[in-house]
Enzyme design. Structure first.
Site, PDB file in Angstrom:
ATOM      1  CG  HIS A 102      38.587  11.280  62.526  1.00 43.12           C
ATOM      2  ND1 HIS A 102      39.322  10.875  61.404  1.00 43.12           N
ATOM      3  CD2 HIS A 102      37.575  11.933  62.162  1.00 43.12           C
ATOM      4  CE1 HIS A 102      38.753  11.490  60.575  1.00 43.12           C
ATOM      5  NE2 HIS A 102      37.670  12.081  60.731  1.00 43.12           N
ATOM      6  CG  PHE A 104      37.918  13.783  74.011  1.00 43.73           C
ATOM      7  CD1 PHE A 104      36.415  13.273  74.093  1.00 43.73           C
ATOM      8  CD2 PHE A 104      38.366  14.540  75.068  1.00 43.73           C
ATOM      9  CE1 PHE A 104      35.581  13.843  74.889  1.00 43.73           C
ATOM     10  CE2 PHE A 104      37.091  15.211  75.807  1.00 43.73           C
ATOM     11  CZ  PHE A 104      35.953  14.584  75.760  1.00 43.73           C
TER      12      PHE A 104
HETATM   13  N1  LIG Z   1      42.595  18.163  58.621  1.00 46.78           N
HETATM   14  C1  LIG Z   1      41.855  16.897  58.313  1.00 46.78           C
HETATM   15  N2  LIG Z   1      40.730  17.063  57.947  1.00 46.78           N
HETATM   16  C2  LIG Z   1      40.238  15.851  57.812  1.00 46.78           C
HETATM   17  C3  LIG Z   1      40.760  14.781  58.154  1.00 46.78           C
HETATM   18  N3  LIG Z   1      39.920  13.691  57.839  1.00 46.78           N
HETATM   19  C4  LIG Z   1      38.657  14.126  57.607  1.00 46.78           C
HETATM   20  N4  LIG Z   1      38.948  15.715  57.608  1.00 46.78           N
HETATM   21  C5  LIG Z   1      37.709  16.513  57.263  1.00 46.78           C
HETATM   22  O1  LIG Z   1      36.984  16.789  58.304  1.00 46.78           O
HETATM   23  C6  LIG Z   1      35.538  16.792  57.820  1.00 46.78           C
HETATM   24  C7  LIG Z   1      34.911  15.790  58.555  1.00 46.78           C
HETATM   25  O2  LIG Z   1      35.472  14.513  58.355  1.00 46.78           O
HETATM   26  P1  LIG Z   1      34.647  13.286  59.407  1.00 46.78           P
HETATM   27  O3  LIG Z   1      35.685  12.102  58.754  1.00 46.78           O
HETATM   28  O4  LIG Z   1      34.991  13.769  60.833  1.00 46.78           O
HETATM   29  O5  LIG Z   1      33.359  13.057  58.846  1.00 46.78           O
HETATM   30  C8  LIG Z   1      35.607  16.347  56.299  1.00 46.78           C
HETATM   31  O6  LIG Z   1      35.033  17.243  55.368  1.00 46.78           O
HETATM   32  C9  LIG Z   1      37.035  16.071  56.035  1.00 46.78           C
HETATM   33  O7  LIG Z   1      37.134  17.145  54.779  1.00 46.78           O
HETATM   34  C10 LIG Z   1      41.856  14.782  58.559  1.00 46.78           C
HETATM   35  O8  LIG Z   1      42.510  13.568  58.877  1.00 46.78           O
HETATM   36  N5  LIG Z   1      42.698  15.990  58.749  1.00 46.78           N
HETATM   37 ZN    ZN Z   2      34.010  13.990  62.738  1.00 47.02          ZN
END
Ligand SMILES: Nc1nc2c(ncn2[C@@H]2O[C@H](COP(=O)(O)O)[C@@H](O)[C@H]2O)c(=O)[nH]1
Ligand code: ZN
Length: 252
Positions: A102, A104
Site C-alpha cells: 500500500h 504510492f
Molecule cells: N499482494 C498483496 N495484495 C494485497 C495486499 N493487501 C491487500 N491486497 C489485495 O489487494 C486488493 C486491494 O486491497 P486494498 O487494501 O488496497 O483495498 C485486495 O483484493 C487484496 O486481495 C498485500 O499486502 N499484498
Molecule cells: Zn488499494
C-alpha cells in the site's frame, strides 16, 4: 529540507493512525518535481489497461497522474490551478507510506487502471466530467497513509484507528479523512475554485467512493451492481453509483 514528510516511527506502524498536528505535512513550500516530458508513445500507452506500472520512477508517476487530470479535462472542469495540482500530487505522494504493497505505486496502479477503463469503455461519453474527477481523485486518495496492516488487525489490536471509527471500516475512514485534511490546506486544494455547494458534492462523492473500497463491503456492492447490470441506465444516479463503487476490477 523544504518540506517535511511524516515522521511515523517503524514501531508505530499499524498503531499510529492519524496525522496529529506535529506530524502534518508542511505544504506551503513544496518544490515542484523535475518535469518529466511525456512522449506521444507514453501518452497513448497510459490509456491502456495493459500499461506496465512497474517501469516508472516516482517523478514520472507524478507527471503521468498530472497528465491524466489535464487530458480528462478535469483541470478545466474544476478550474484547477495547475501549480496547486502539482503541489497536491506531491502532498499525496508524501502521504503514502513506504509499505511493501500500500504505497504510492499502488495509488498510481489503481488510478491508471481507472484511467485505462475510462478510455476503454468510453466513460467520457457516459458520465459527467464532474463524476470522472471524483472517480480519479478517489483512486488517487483511496489508500492514503495506509499503515500496512488491514482492518482485521486494526480491530483485533484495538488500534487508535479502530477506536476512533468504532471498528467501522477504520482504514477507509482514515484514507478519506487524510484526503480531506490535505484538501483543507489552501496550497493543496485542487478544488478551491469550485462553489461551496460543488465542494460539498465532491466531498460526499469522494468519501462514498473511498469507503466503498473496504473489501468487507465487496459482496454487497457487487450484488447491487449485478442487479442493475442487465437494464443498466446511464441516466439513473443509483445505477451510476453502483458502477462507480464496484472497485473489484481496479484494486488488485
Ligand atoms: N499482494 C498483496 N495484495 C494485497 C495486499 N493487501 C491487500 N491486497 C489485495 O489487494 C486488493 C486491494 O486491497 P486494498 O487494501 O488496497 O483495498 C485486495 O483484493 C487484496 O486481495 C498485500 O499486502 N499484498
Ligand atoms: Zn488499494
Amino acid at each position: 529540507m523544504l518540506y517535511e514528510t511524516k515522521k511515523f516511527s517503524t514501531e508505530s506502524i499499524g498503531r499510529q493512525s492519524s496525522l496529529s498536528d506535529d506530524k502534518k505535512i508542511v505544504y506551503a513550500h513544496m518544490p515542484t518535481y523535475p518535469k518529466y516530458i511525456l512522449s506521444q508513445e507514453t501518452i497513448d500507452y497510459l490509456k491502456k489497461p495493459t500499461f506496465d506500472i512497474w517501469h516508472w520512477e516516482p517523478n514520472e508517476m507524478l507527471s503521468l497522474l498530472e497528465h491524466m487530470y489535464h487530458e480528462l479535462g478535469l483541470v478545466h472542469e474544476f478550474n484547477m490551478n495547475p501549480v496547486t495540482l502539482k503541489r497536491w500530487l506531491l502532498c499525496v505522494q508524501a502521504s503514502y507510506r513506504n509499505n511493501p504493497f500500500h504505497n504510492f505505486r499502488h495509488c498510481f496502479c489503481v488510478t491508471q487502471m481507472m484511467y485505462g477503463m475510462i478510455h476503454l469503455c468510453n466513460l467520457q461519453e457516459k458520465i459527467s466530467k464532474f463524476d470522472l474527477g471524483l472517480l480519479i481523485t478517489a483512486c488517487v486518495c483511496h489508500d492514503l497513509d495506509h499503515p500496512g496492516y488491514n482492518n482485521a488487525y486494526q480491530i483485533n489490536a484495538k488500534t487508535e484507528l479502530a477506536i476512533r471509527y468504532n471498528d467501522q471500516s477504520p482504514l477507509e475512514n482514515h484514507h478519506a479523512a487524510v484526503c480531506f485534511q490535505i484538501l483543507s490546506q489552501p496550497e493543496c486544494n485542487i478544488f478551491s475554485n469550485v462553489s461551496e455547494a460543488d465542494f460539498l458534492r465532491i466531498r460526499v462523492g469522494i468519501i462514498a467512493l473511498i469507503l466503498a473500497t473496504d473489501m468487507a463491503r465487496h459482496a454487497e456492492i457487487l450484488e447491487k451492481f449485478k442487479h442493475n447490470v442487465d437494464q443498466f441506465d446511464w441516466n439513473n444516479d443509483e445505477h451510476i453509483t453502483s458502477v462507480e463503487t464496484s472497485k473489484y476490477p481496479l484494486d488488485s
